[in-house]
Design a protein around this motif. Sequence first.
Motif: not given
Lengths: 376, 363, 320
Positions: B175-176, B221-222, B227, B231, B234-236, C161-163, C179, C182, C263-266
């Motif tokens: 996920g990262r 992530l895509l 992006d 990402w 934002n630490g994603e 978001g994560k943060q 999570t 996404y 959706g984070g692309g997926t």
Amino acid sequence: MTPMVELDNVTRRFGDTAAVREASARLERGEFLTILGPSGCGKTTLLRMIAGFDRPSAGRILINGQAIDAVPPFRRSIGMVFQRLALFPHMTAAENVAYPLKMRRFDPAEIPERVERYLELVRLKGFGSRRPHEMSGGQQQRVAIARALSFSPDLLLLDEPLSALDRKLREEMQLEFRRIQQELGVTTINVTHDQREALVMSDRVVVMDAGRIQQADTPAAVYRQPSNRFVASFIGMTTVFPGMVAEAPEGIGEIIVGDVRLPARLPAGGLAPGTAVDCGLRAEQVRVVAPGAPRPETTIGGLVERRIFEGDRLVYEVRVPPLGNLTLMVFDHDPATHAEHEVGARVLLGWNARDLFVFPKETTENATRQETGPAS
Amino acid sequence: MTDLTRLALPRRRFLQGSAAAAAVLAAPGILRAQEKPAELIVRAWGGAWGDALKEGVGDPFTAATGIPVRYDFTEDNEIKPKIWAAVDQGRIPPIHVNWDTTTNATISALRGVTVDLSDLSNLEGLLPLAKPVGLDGYPIVNTYAYVYVCAYRPEAFPDGAPTSWNVLIDPKFRGRIALYDDGIGFNPISVIAGGGTVADIPGNMQPGWDFYEKLRINEPLLGEDADFTNWFQNGEIDVACTISVNARAAKQNGIDVAWTVPQEGCKVDTDGLWIPKGLPTNEEYWAKEFVNFALSREAQEKWCSALGLPPVFPGIEPPADLAGDPSYPTTEADFAKLVSIPSPVLVENQPIWFEKFNEIFQG
Amino acid sequence: MTADAPRPPAPAHRLPLRWRVMDRIEAVAAALWPAAFRRATPWAFLAPALLLVGILLIGLGYVISDSLHELNPATYRLREEYSLGNYAAFLDRPVYLLVLWRSLLAAVLVTAITLVFAFPYAYVMVRTRSGALRKLLLVSLFLPFFIGQVVRAYGWLIILGKQGLINQALEGLGLPAATLIYTYPAVIFGLVQYMLPFAVLMLAPALTAIHEEVELASESLGADWLRTFRHIVIPMAKPGLVGASVVVFTLTLTDFAMPEILGGGTNDFIASTIYDMFFQLSNPGLASALAAVLVAVGSLIVALVFRVAGTGTLGLRSGS
């Protein structure tokens, strides 16, 4: 035997105003009671409290001797016919009638037979599969009645359900309601602003004004012996005018109006001579006395000021100079005399002494009509 | 068409240097011959990319010619059908110059909507990279190379940079991780990471698809250029396959990001410029001057330094922070560590790869 | 004043300006649109709508026509000859069916969840006796309405978001980060939040049309609040429910931004796939085929809903 419904000093306030004040009344089993009053008098508020849609601010309502404040409407055994009927448009007539039976968990095997019986009671046999919008106004009324009664409630409430009908249908339905009520012997409270409806249908009439019960009596008594100026003027077409007590024995005494003394019925208990009073004379109890006809107890001459033709009767407005130029309303139901008196003609008016009502002048408390709750 | 342009545009040798450019462009003879348009519209990518183009090419061009340059940040994919439709319908296209990926530019060239640039004076002496592969002449011109590096957050890699792309399938980073949403930049690398060789491309992509299947389980992530910066910021994500420009821009914005070329190599590709057909003659002339200027030493140096990418103009020193960086190939040896797929192969196979990529990652 | 014979005599007093202006406008209108044209008036009013629908149909025609030609990758133009190749490709590649299925599932889920939230909201908004509460509900409904979908989606990125705010709060409580974006549920969540105002606005008039007496009647007949809701309010609100469902369903089915951003692309929806086909792969043939399938599936479902829900929906009832 405990009364079916007992109102014990019921008051309902909305903010600063009181829609119902200290109303107390009893309703016996099988009785048909009508709460009569102008819009805004508090009659609908009272009915809503009995139904359980609203709760008194003070006082208690007892049904079958039980205080029911905490009982929600759906647990009360009360059928209600609403002003707009409130039929369920997405259900057929039969489904409407079956609804309370299902909601109240009647034996499903019993339901169709019961629905059939009540549709028959309201003379709608064979109409069960119609939807409300496929029925006439009168038929819809009947469905609403059948629905309110099908579960054999202890009490039936009618919230001016006839007010939207035209006059002819309304009068027909008044008799129909009465017939059904008597056939089932169901205790009924009806709310209306239509005095005729109240007199025709009821065992007893409660007249309300400004949130207060003004009089509770049989229709005849309410009509013939109004207990105050409001009741007198609300029921029938009554001319109200000021006067003063001259002589005051029990029963028929004398009052001074303008320049003349008139015999009149004084309230029970009598009034001291010199007391300022309100007098009331119903238009239908004043007659135009034809020359040579037998004279009533009181007669007085006047001038026709206006004449209105209403078909079954003529309405005269007659100015009576001796009574301080008071204008009296007079109904003439005698077809023989119709059209005889032109505007400006001199006529002799007459009435019986007991038909001239006398009430002590209203106290300020009773006169605060404007202080009423939301519309009824 | 080509003949017409040739007639209208006598070959001229100017723009050897900025001073010469200014002097020649200002010459009254040319002013009479080629009326200047009110502005030139250049489609560009936004962010660090657009800034670099403005600083390195647009502003000096305006200074030299007096023609203002407006940037149109319409997506490259979205401008393409607009230009195609305009050319088909005989309308004037919405932009003068398109800054495009070589693959997409080649598709437009195949469609026949691009103007031939063979007569640009500054083409001479450029690295062979500038010449589009598999196309006649210069329907497009490549302007620099770039590398899809392995960008990572050093914080997540206390033992040093990842050495293999296998990091993408390491459950530790579930996920990262992030890829481009069409797999661009990683499609050939996945084959190598999955045990295949460059020779397998495009004939046998199966090792790549197998690698993707494993990668999918790791929930990537895509996204697109912007992006990745977001990402990282934002630490994603901890690791991504992205163009070095994005990673460098993030780093320059104070985000802790580093990049590396893992042992499997990275895909190297080019971007280019092209001019749509159907422009009025004078506008096409000045659009060509713009492209020609973009190929000058001055413009190449500024533009590509700002981007941090190796230009097609030879002999330009890399920016100080990128000297010796594997993402900035300059020598044959540098390029040997990277994976370069010829444009015709990409043009032919990208749609197929994209569909397969989608099938795996949307599945 | 000239002696203009057929005119009524001008009044001696001066008429208010507004009356005079309106009289002028009426005179101009009468001159431009004589009474003889009156029968055509309804059509004149209908013309813009018909024009719009007409253009839409022409566009649809082009889409269907394009869908019947395959792409020639050598020239990046559609081939001249007709073929069903694009539709075959659609059926052949499980990814398209899967994405379509994902969009449909989302449309169903979002419709159901949105209605569950919108119904009580609309109900309270319609029934409350407090003017202040009604205003508050209306404002909270419309405020996000004015913020575009994309901006709102980015707002969710900041919060989820994560943060983001929520994870920072979790961290503050010593809990592990979750999570929240996404993912498919994140897309559903974003869509529900986006669709809520549409649904409430569709439901409110339907609920207003149910007189409160009907609910009281049900209660007096022995149904508690819940059963009144089930047996009376919901069936009577059916036109609003069907309308809201259709609107939310179709908007969700064809949505692009929420799955794209959250959706984070997926978690692409079919609209994203169509976009990719058209713009990224420059394949208008396949894109059109997918679009045609989407239109067909969407229309079919909406037609089915109307069929099942009856003709009374949307208040288009004859008679009554």
